[in-house]
Design an enzyme around this catalytic site. Structure first.
Site, short mmCIF file in Angstrom:
data_model
loop_
_atom_site.label_atom_id
_atom_site.label_comp_id
_atom_site.label_asym_id
_atom_site.label_seq_id
_atom_site.Cartn_x
_atom_site.Cartn_y
_atom_site.Cartn_z
N LYS A 39 0.82 -1.21 0.00
CA LYS A 39 0.00 0.00 0.00
C LYS A 39 0.85 1.25 0.00
O LYS A 39 0.51 2.25 -0.64
CB LYS A 39 -0.93 0.00 1.22
N ASN A 42 2.47 1.80 -3.49
CA ASN A 42 1.40 2.20 -4.43
C ASN A 42 1.03 3.67 -4.23
O ASN A 42 0.85 4.43 -5.19
CB ASN A 42 0.13 1.36 -4.20
N THR A 203 -13.75 5.13 -0.18
CA THR A 203 -13.90 4.65 -1.55
C THR A 203 -14.85 3.46 -1.54
O THR A 203 -14.82 2.64 -0.62
CB THR A 203 -12.55 4.26 -2.18
N LYS A 207 -18.99 1.93 -7.05
CA LYS A 207 -20.01 2.92 -6.63
C LYS A 207 -19.43 4.32 -6.44
O LYS A 207 -20.16 5.26 -6.16
CB LYS A 207 -20.70 2.45 -5.35
N ASP A 231 -8.38 -5.60 -13.23
CA ASP A 231 -7.75 -5.95 -11.95
C ASP A 231 -7.91 -4.74 -11.02
O ASP A 231 -7.44 -3.65 -11.34
CB ASP A 231 -6.27 -6.26 -12.20
N THR A 233 -6.72 -4.50 -7.94
CA THR A 233 -5.67 -4.39 -6.91
C THR A 233 -5.04 -3.00 -6.93
O THR A 233 -4.63 -2.53 -7.99
CB THR A 233 -4.54 -5.43 -7.16
N ASP A 237 -5.42 2.64 -3.28
CA ASP A 237 -4.16 3.38 -3.06
C ASP A 237 -3.95 4.41 -4.16
O ASP A 237 -3.46 5.51 -3.91
CB ASP A 237 -2.98 2.40 -3.04
N LYS A 267 -6.54 2.70 -13.60
CA LYS A 267 -5.81 1.62 -12.90
C LYS A 267 -6.56 0.30 -13.00
O LYS A 267 -5.95 -0.73 -13.29
CB LYS A 267 -5.54 2.07 -11.46
P1 ATP Z 1 -7.62 -1.99 -3.01
O1 ATP Z 1 -7.62 -2.56 -1.61
O2 ATP Z 1 -7.58 -3.03 -4.08
O3 ATP Z 1 -6.63 -0.90 -3.21
P2 ATP Z 1 -9.99 -0.64 -2.17
O4 ATP Z 1 -10.98 -1.61 -1.66
O5 ATP Z 1 -9.21 0.14 -1.19
O6 ATP Z 1 -9.05 -1.31 -3.23
P3 ATP Z 1 -12.10 0.44 -3.86
O7 ATP Z 1 -13.05 1.16 -2.99
O8 ATP Z 1 -12.47 -0.92 -4.34
O9 ATP Z 1 -10.68 0.44 -3.13
O10 ATP Z 1 -11.78 1.32 -5.17
C1 ATP Z 1 -11.14 2.58 -5.08
C2 ATP Z 1 -11.62 3.45 -6.20
O11 ATP Z 1 -11.25 2.87 -7.46
C3 ATP Z 1 -13.13 3.64 -6.28
O12 ATP Z 1 -13.59 4.68 -5.44
C4 ATP Z 1 -13.32 3.96 -7.76
O13 ATP Z 1 -13.04 5.33 -8.03
C5 ATP Z 1 -12.23 3.10 -8.42
N1 ATP Z 1 -12.81 1.80 -8.81
C6 ATP Z 1 -12.78 0.64 -8.12
N2 ATP Z 1 -13.47 -0.34 -8.76
C7 ATP Z 1 -13.92 0.24 -9.89
C8 ATP Z 1 -14.72 -0.22 -10.99
N3 ATP Z 1 -15.16 -1.47 -11.04
N4 ATP Z 1 -14.99 0.66 -11.98
C9 ATP Z 1 -14.54 1.94 -11.96
N5 ATP Z 1 -13.80 2.44 -10.94
C10 ATP Z 1 -13.50 1.61 -9.93
#
Ligand code: ATP
Length: 293
Positions: A39, A42, A203, A207, A231, A233, A237, A267
């Site tokens: 993290k 990233n 985040t 959504k 992906d 992942t 971050d 990403k």
């Molecule tokens: P990670 O732990 O993999 O870093 P996270 O769970 O902390 O992810 P998420 O809330 O899943 O983070 O995603 C972060 C941001 O990435 C979202 O607020 C959105 O802007 C973008 N994002 C994630 N998934 C999508 C998607 N399927 N389509 C478009 N944007 C996405």
């Protein structure tokens, strides 16, 4: 201003398998990919690619020059990364099956050996209006957050992996807390809605995302851009790094959120974690193309 990052550095070893291994089973992987993750790394990459002046405070094995090299070539100041002869770089073994299920083993390695005196000269340079990012993948969180907060440096804490005790210890020194949807629910269950922080970045995957300005009593939302997902992942971050770089540059919150959402959308269309974080010009092009639609 400077964005300091007390951040984990991981090497992600990803194996594709027909199914996840059962106890005692040996499986041949269909393919293998090695990439930069963690993290911390990233977020440093994201903030630097977004144009911020980023100094990474962390550690890695001396033998893993490519890891530090990748941060340096993204523009991150890596001069304070401690290089070890006797500690492995933090790493994650990621097993993926055909249904998208995964099992992950993480070894913190060098990320958990940080000592405050190793960062003495960096700490001496921290000053008001700088940011200090941290995530729950290193030691030294409370010590550095305390020093930074005393100097009016805004501490941004990603509460992941979520650990209530770690969070409780660091929270008095935190300005902005960054969480995903699941972590936000755990946070609310533990502390209620009244957190004594300046802001909360939440985040919510496809959504979108929200920034709650808890001092000003306002909330800002940004939808996620619809994209073809490869992906996810490191999406969170990427979002956090871009968002803080925006605040650091003096952008209004809606502008910083929009750019972060665009960066995170790009990403998720690419495989990998740190290596898949887009550059600012790609993000600007993406936003321009969306405005024309
Ligand atoms: P990670 O732990 O993999 O870093 P996270 O769970 O902390 O992810 P998420 O809330 O899943 O983070 O995603 C972060 C941001 O990435 C979202 O607020 C959105 O802007 C973008 N994002 C994630 N998934 C999508 C998607 N399927 N389509 C478009 N944007 C996405």
């Amino acid at each position: 201003m400077t964005v300091w990052n007390l951040g984990s550095i991981n090497i992600d070893h990803t194996y594709h398998l027909p199914h996840l291994p059962r106890p005692g089973e040996t499986l041949s992987a269909r393919d293998y990919r090695k990439g930069l993750g963690g993290k911390g790394a990233n977020q440093s990459l994201a903030a630097a690619r977004a144009g911020a002046s980023v100094v990474h405070l962390g550690a890695a094995a001396r033998s893993d020059d490519w890891v530090v090299g990748r941060l340096t070539s993204a523009g991150v100041d890596t001069t304070h990364i401690v290089r070890h002869h006797d500690q492995a770089t933090g790493h994650a073994i990621i097993l993926l099956d055909d249904d998208g299920e995964n099992s992950i083993v993480i070894h913190g390695g060098a990320n958990r050996t940080l000592q405050q005196e190793q960062f003495k000269s960096a700490i001496a340079r921290m000053k008001g209006r700088d940011f200090l990012l941290m995530q729950n993948e290193t030691n030294l969180q409370v010590e550095l957050a305390q020093v930074a907060a005393k100097r009016a440096v805004r501490v941004v804490y990603s509460a992941a992996p979520f650990d209530i005790e770690a969070l409780r210890a660091v929270l008095p020194h935190v300005s902005i807390i960054a969480v995903n949807e699941g972590e936000a629910a755990e946070l609310t269950a533990a502390f209620g809605e009244d957190l004594a922080v300046e802001g909360m970045l939440i985040t919510r995957g496809a959504k979108g995302a929200e920034y709650r300005d808890l001092r000003g009593g306002r909330s800002f939302e940004v939808p996620a851009y619809p994209v073809e997902v490869v992906d996810t992942t490191g999406a969170g971050d990427c979002f956090a790094g871009y968002f803080i770089a925006g605040l650091d540059r003096g952008d209004d919150i809606p502008v910083a959120l929009r750019r972060a959402a665009a960066a995170a959308a790009l990403k998720v269309t690419r495989s990998g974690a740190g290596d898949a974080i887009p550059k600012l010009d790609e993000v600007e092009q993406f936003l321009a193309s969306k405005e024309q639609e």
